[in-house]
Design a protein around this motif. Structure first.
Motif, short mmCIF file in Angstrom:
data_model
loop_
_atom_site.label_atom_id
_atom_site.label_comp_id
_atom_site.label_asym_id
_atom_site.label_seq_id
_atom_site.Cartn_x
_atom_site.Cartn_y
_atom_site.Cartn_z
N GLN A 176 0.81 -1.18 0.00
CA GLN A 176 -0.38 -0.06 -0.03
C GLN A 176 1.08 1.35 -0.03
O GLN A 176 0.75 2.19 -0.79
CB GLN A 176 -0.90 -0.03 1.29
N LEU A 179 2.60 1.93 -3.19
CA LEU A 179 1.38 2.19 -4.13
C LEU A 179 1.15 3.95 -3.90
O LEU A 179 1.17 4.65 -5.16
CB LEU A 179 0.01 1.69 -3.88
N GLU A 183 2.40 6.69 -6.48
CA GLU A 183 1.38 7.79 -6.84
C GLU A 183 2.08 9.11 -6.58
O GLU A 183 2.06 10.04 -7.65
CB GLU A 183 0.17 7.51 -6.04
N HIS B 55 -6.38 4.64 -4.27
CA HIS B 55 -5.04 5.06 -4.89
C HIS B 55 -4.84 4.41 -6.45
O HIS B 55 -3.97 5.08 -7.08
CB HIS B 55 -3.88 4.47 -3.85
N ASP B 56 -5.54 3.47 -6.83
CA ASP B 56 -5.51 2.81 -8.15
C ASP B 56 -6.29 3.57 -9.05
O ASP B 56 -7.44 3.53 -8.80
CB ASP B 56 -5.86 1.36 -7.76
N GLU B 58 -7.72 2.52 -11.38
CA GLU B 58 -8.91 1.84 -12.31
C GLU B 58 -9.84 1.70 -11.14
O GLU B 58 -11.22 1.80 -11.67
CB GLU B 58 -8.25 0.58 -12.34
N HIS B 59 -9.63 1.70 -9.85
CA HIS B 59 -10.59 1.36 -8.80
C HIS B 59 -11.44 2.70 -8.90
O HIS B 59 -12.72 2.75 -8.57
CB HIS B 59 -10.05 1.30 -7.67
N HIS B 97 -6.48 12.25 -9.51
CA HIS B 97 -6.57 11.40 -10.82
C HIS B 97 -7.49 12.12 -11.71
O HIS B 97 -8.49 12.53 -11.36
CB HIS B 97 -6.84 9.90 -10.60
#
Lengths: 396, 340
Positions: A176, A179, A183, B55-56, B58-59, B97
Motif C-alpha cells: 500500500q 502504491l 502515486e 490510490h489505483d 482503475e478503482h 487523478h
C-alpha cells in the motif's frame, strides 16, 4: 357390471373417545384436544374367543324384541341388587323404653361435639429482605485432573511461525505504501513537468503581452504623430488659403474704391453745395412760378376764348335777329367760327404771350398787370354773359 | 488447533480497522452498500478500505461508475468527525487523478465540499483544500470552482487559516486565477497577497509570489498591483535568500511591468540592479523571468539607457544551455538596441 368383490380399506387411525371428561360446560370448548380411547377398554373390540360372542345389534336396526329383552335384563339386575341389600344383617330395633345410644368405648374418651373448636391463628410474612447476591457458582469438580508438561521449543517455534504472518502484514503495508509513494512520485513528476511548461508559458505570455504593449504604444505613437502631421498640414493649407484669399480680396477690392467713388459721383452723392442749392431751391421755385404764369396765360386765353365765343354768338344771334330769318349767310362762319375764332386768338395770344416766357424776373410785374387786365375784362364779360343767359338761351 | 507444521498458505490479512474487501469486481459495489449502511462502525471501516483502494486509478473509475460519489456526498454531512475526515481524504485522493476530477465535475461535488470549508476539524479542512487544489489543476475544474462562486470565501480564508492550509489555498488560487481573475480581484486578493509576501514562512512567500504572478496576467490585475504599491515589495523580495522566492518575484514583476505605469514604478524602486544579479542565478526559472522583466524595463527609454551598458551579460546568456533562455536573451538584446 363389476365382478370384483367389494373391499374397503382405510388407514389405521386412533379412534376418539366418546366419554366426556368434564361436565358439560355452558360453552362447549371446541378446541379441547380430542381424547383418544384406550382400545383395551373399548367395548367394541373383541378380546379373546370370538366364537358365539354377543353381537351388538347393528345400529338403527334395533327390533322390538331386542329392546324388550334389554329392559328385562336390566330390571332383573336391579331387583337382585335390592334383595341382596335386604338380606344384609344389622342391629335390631330398640325395645320400648330403651334408646340406643352410641357410646365411646375406647380407652380415652373423646368429646364429640357439633361445634368445631376454632382457634384464630394469624400469620404474617417477614419484611422482604434484599436478595443476597447469588453465590458464585463453582460447579463441582468433575472429571479427572490431567496435566501435560510442555518444554521449551517443543510445541512450535514462534519465530518460524510468525514469519508468514509478519510477511503478510508487512507485505500488505509496504504494498500500500509503495502504491501511495509511486502515486506521489508520479504526481511530483507530473508537477515538475507542469512547472517547466508553466515557466515556458509564463515567459511566452509575458513576451506576448510585452509585444502587445509595444505594438499598442507604437500604434498610439503613430496615431499621435499622424494626428500632429495632419494638423500641421491642415494648418498649412488653411494659411495658404488665407493668403490666397487675402491676395484675391486685395486685388478685387483694389478697383473697388474708384468704382465706388465713381458710382457715388454718378449717383450724385458728391455735389457742389451752391449748385445743389440752386438746383434744389431756386429752380423748383422758378419752375413753379413759370408754371403759374403759364397757367395764368392759359386761363386768360381760355377766358378770352369764352369771351370771344360769347361775343360772336351774341353778334350772330343779333345779326340773325336783325336779318329776320335770312338764309344763313355765314354758315361756315359758325362751325369754323370757333375754330377760326380760336386761331386768331391763338395768334393773338401768341403775340400777347411772346414777351411772357422771358424768364426775366423783372418782367414779372408786366405780366401780372396784363393778367390783371385780362381778369378784369373777363369778369365784365362774365357778368354780361350771365345777364344774357338769363334773357336768352344758348344756341350753340 | 495449532499444528507443528508450518503452513505453506499465507495467513489471511485481517486488519480490524478496515472492512473486508470482496473479491474482484464485487469489491467496490459491496463497499458502496456498506457506505450507505446505518451502522457507524460499518461506515467507518468501509471508508478506511475505500481510502486504500482509491490510490489505483482503475478503482476510481469503477467507484465512480457504481455511484460511490453519491454515498460520499451524503457522508460529507455526517456528524461523526472521523467519517468526514476519511470521506474528504478519499475525495482528495480521487481528485489527484483525472478520472476522479471528471467525476467531480459531473456529479457536482464542489458544492458539497464547499460546506466543509468551515469545518471544526483541521484535518477535514486540509483534505478539502487538497481536493480543491488537485481539482484546480484541471482548467475545467478551475472554471468549475470559479463558477460556483467559491473564490471570495477562499480569499477570505487566506487570512484566517492555519499556515499549512494557507499554502494549499495559495496553490488553488493561483490555478483558479489563471482561468478567471475578476472575482478574486474584486474580493481584494491583492492586499492579502501583499501581506503574505512579508510572511516568515518560505513556502508561503514562494507561493504568494507565484499567485501574484497569476494575478498580474490580466490587465485589471496589473493595474491593481500597481495601485496597491506591491511593486516595491516585489523588488525587495528579489534580494530574498530563497531562490524560489526570487524567481517568483521576478515572474510577478515581469507581468506587472508590461504597463507603462508599472514600468516606471519598477524603475523608481530600483529594480534593475537586483534583476541583473538574478541573471546569474542557478534556477532556470529565475534567469528566464529576470531576462523577461529586464526586457520589459528596456522598453522604457530610461531603462534602455541604463541597460545598454550591460548588454555583454545578455550576450553571455545567449550561450546558455536552455533554449528558452537563449531566445529570451536574443529578444532582450534586440529591444535594448532598438532605435526609434
Amino acid at each position: 357390471m363389476s365382478t370384483y368383490t367389494y373391499t374397503f380399506t382405510s388407514r389405521p387411525r386412533v379412534l376418539p373417545c366418546q366419554r366426556r371428561r368434564y361436565r358439560d360446560s355452558l360453552v362447549q370448548p371446541a378446541e379441547e384436544p380430542t381424547p383418544y380411547a384406550n382400545i383395551m377398554y373399548d367395548r367394541r373390540v373383541i378380546r379373546g374367543n370370538t366364537y358365539a360372542v354377543y353381537q351388538e345389534p347393528p345400529r338403527g336396526q334395533l327390533s322390538d324384541t331386542d329392546v324388550q329383552r334389554h329392559r328385562r335384563t336390566q330390571k332383573r339386575a336391579l331387583s337382585k341388587k335390592r334383595t341382596q341389600e335386604q338380606l344384609r344383617p344389622w342391629t335390631p330395633e330398640p325395645v320400648e323404653g330403651r334408646k340406643h345410644v352410641d357410646v365411646q368405648t375406647e380407652l380415652y374418651l373423646e368429646e364429640i361435639a357439633d361445634r368445631v373448636i376454632e382457634v384464630d391463628m394469624e400469620c404474617q410474612t417477614d419484611a422482604f429482605l434484599d436478595r443476597p447476591p447469588t453465590p458464585l457458582f463453582i460447579p463441582a469438580k468433575t472429571g479427572r485432573d490431567v496435566a501435560t508438561e510442555i518444554l521449551e521449543g517443543e510445541l512450535f517455534d514462534f519465530d518460524l511461525e510468525v514469519r508468514p504472518m509478519l510477511e503478510v502484514l508487512v507485505g500488505k503495508t509496504i504494498e500500500q505504501a509503495l502504491l501511495e509513494v509511486m502515486e506521489e512520485e508520479e504526481l511530483a513528476n507530473l508537477r515538475a513537468g507542469q512547472n517547466a511548461y508553466e515557466e515556458l508559458r509564463n515567459v511566452e505570455l509575458a513576451e506576448v503581452q510585452r509585444l502587445e504593449e509595444q505594438e499598442k504604444r507604437h500604434r498610439q505613437e503613430k496615431e499621435r504623430r499622424k494626428q500632429q502631421q495632419w494638423e500641421v498640414v491642415h494648418k498649412h493649407k488653411q494659411t495658404a488659403e488665407k493668403i490666397a484669399a487675402r491676395a484675391f480680396a486685395v486685388r478685387y477690392l483694389s478697383d473697388l474704391l474708384p468704382s465706388v467713388f465713381g458710382s457715388l459721383r454718378d449717383g450724385g452723392y458728391f455735389f457742389d453745395p451752391i449748385e445743389r442749392d440752386i438746383e434744389l431751391g431756386f429752380l423748383p421755385w422758378l419752375m413753379k412760378e413759370v408754371e403759374k404764369t403759364v397757367e395764368h396765360g392759359i386761363v386768360g386765353r381760355t377766358v378770352l376764348d369764352m369771351l370771344i365765343r360769347e361775343v360772336v354768338e351774341r353778334r350772330l344771334t343779333m345779326y340773325e335777329r336783325k336779318d329776320g330769318k335770312l338764309p344763313p349767310v355765314k354758315p361756315k362762319g359758325r362751325p369754323s367760327g370757333p375754330a377760326a375764332r380760336r386761331n386768331p386768338p391763338m395768334g393773338h395770344e401768341f403775340q400777347d404771350q411772346r414777351p411772357l416766357p422771358n424768364p426775366d424776373p423783372l418782367r414779372r410785374t408786366d405780366t401780372v398787370s396784363s393778367r390783371e387786365r385780362m381778369l378784369r375784362e373777363e369778369e365784365d364779360e362774365l357778368t354780361e354773359l350771365r345777364s344774357s343767359s338769363r334773357s336768352g338761351a344758348w344756341e350753340a | 488447533m495449532a499444528h507443528t507444521w508450518i503452513s505453506m498458505y499465507q495467513p489471511p490479512n485481517i486488519d480490524p480497522t478496515q472492512a473486508a474487501i470482496a473479491y474482484g469486481c464485487r469489491a467496490l459495489p459491496k463497499l458502496n452498500e456498506e457506505l450507505q449502511s446505518e451502522d457507524l462502525l460499518t461506515r467507518q471501516k468501509a471508508l478506511m478500505a475505500l481510502c486504500d483502494l482509491m490510490h489505483d486509478p482503475e478503482h476510481i473509475y469503477v467507484a465512480i461508475g457504481t455511484g460511490c460519489l453519491e454515498s460520499l456526498r451524503v457522508l460529507l454531512k455526517d456528524t461523526n468527525p472521523l467519517v468526514r475526515i476519511k470521506a474528504t481524504e478519499v475525495l482528495s485522493i480521487m481528485a489527484a487523478h483525472n478520472v476522479g476530477r471528471q467525476g467531480f465535475l459531473e456529479h457536482d461535488i464542489i458544492a458539497a465540499l464547499s460546506f466543509l470549508l468551515n469545518d471544526s476539524q483541521i484535518a477535514c479542512r486540509m483534505n478539502t483544500h487538497l481536493a480543491f487544489k488537485h481539482l484546480a489543476q484541471l482548467p475545467s475544474g478551475a472554471l468549475g470552482i470559479v463558477n460556483s462562486g467559491l473564490i471570495p470565501s477562499l480569499v477570505l480564508q487566506l487570512h484566517t487559516e492555519h499556515e499549512s492550509i494557507q499554502e494549499i489555498l495559495l496553490d488553488t488560487l493561483a490555478s483558479c486565477l489563471l482561468e478567471d481573475a475578476n472575482e478574486a480581484l474584486a474580493s481584494r486578493a491583492v492586499p492579502f497577497l501583499k501581506e503574505m509576501l512579508l510572511s516568515h514562512n518560505n513556502n508561503i512567500r514562494t507561493k504568494a509570489a507565484a499567485t501574484l504572478t497569476a494575478v498580474s496576467i490580466p490587465l485589471e490585475g496589473k493595474r491593481q498591483v500597481w495601485q496597491y504599491d506591491v511593486i516595491p515589495i516585489l523588488v525587495h523580495l528579489l534580494r530574498d535568500l530563497v531562490e524560489e522566492v526570487q524567481a517568483n518575484a521576478a515572474g510577478a514583476l515581469m507581468y506587472a511591468t508590461v504597463t507603462t505605469e508599472g514600468k516606471y514604478a519598477a524603475l523608481d524602486a530600483e529594480a534593475i540592479r537586483p534583476l541583473l544579479n538574478l541573471l546569474s542565478s542557478g534556477l532556470t526559472k529565475a534567469r528566464l523571468n529576470a531576462i523577461k522583466a529586464l526586457t520589459m524595463l528596456a522598453e522604457a527609454p530610461e531603462g534602455r539607457k541604463f541597460l545598454q551598458a550591460h548588454v555583454p551579460i545578455f550576450r553571455s546568456l545567449e550561450l546558455d544551455h536552455s533554449e528558452a533562455v537563449r531566445r529570451a536573451a536574443q529578444v532582450a538584446i534586440k529591444v535594448i538596441e532598438w532605435k526609434p
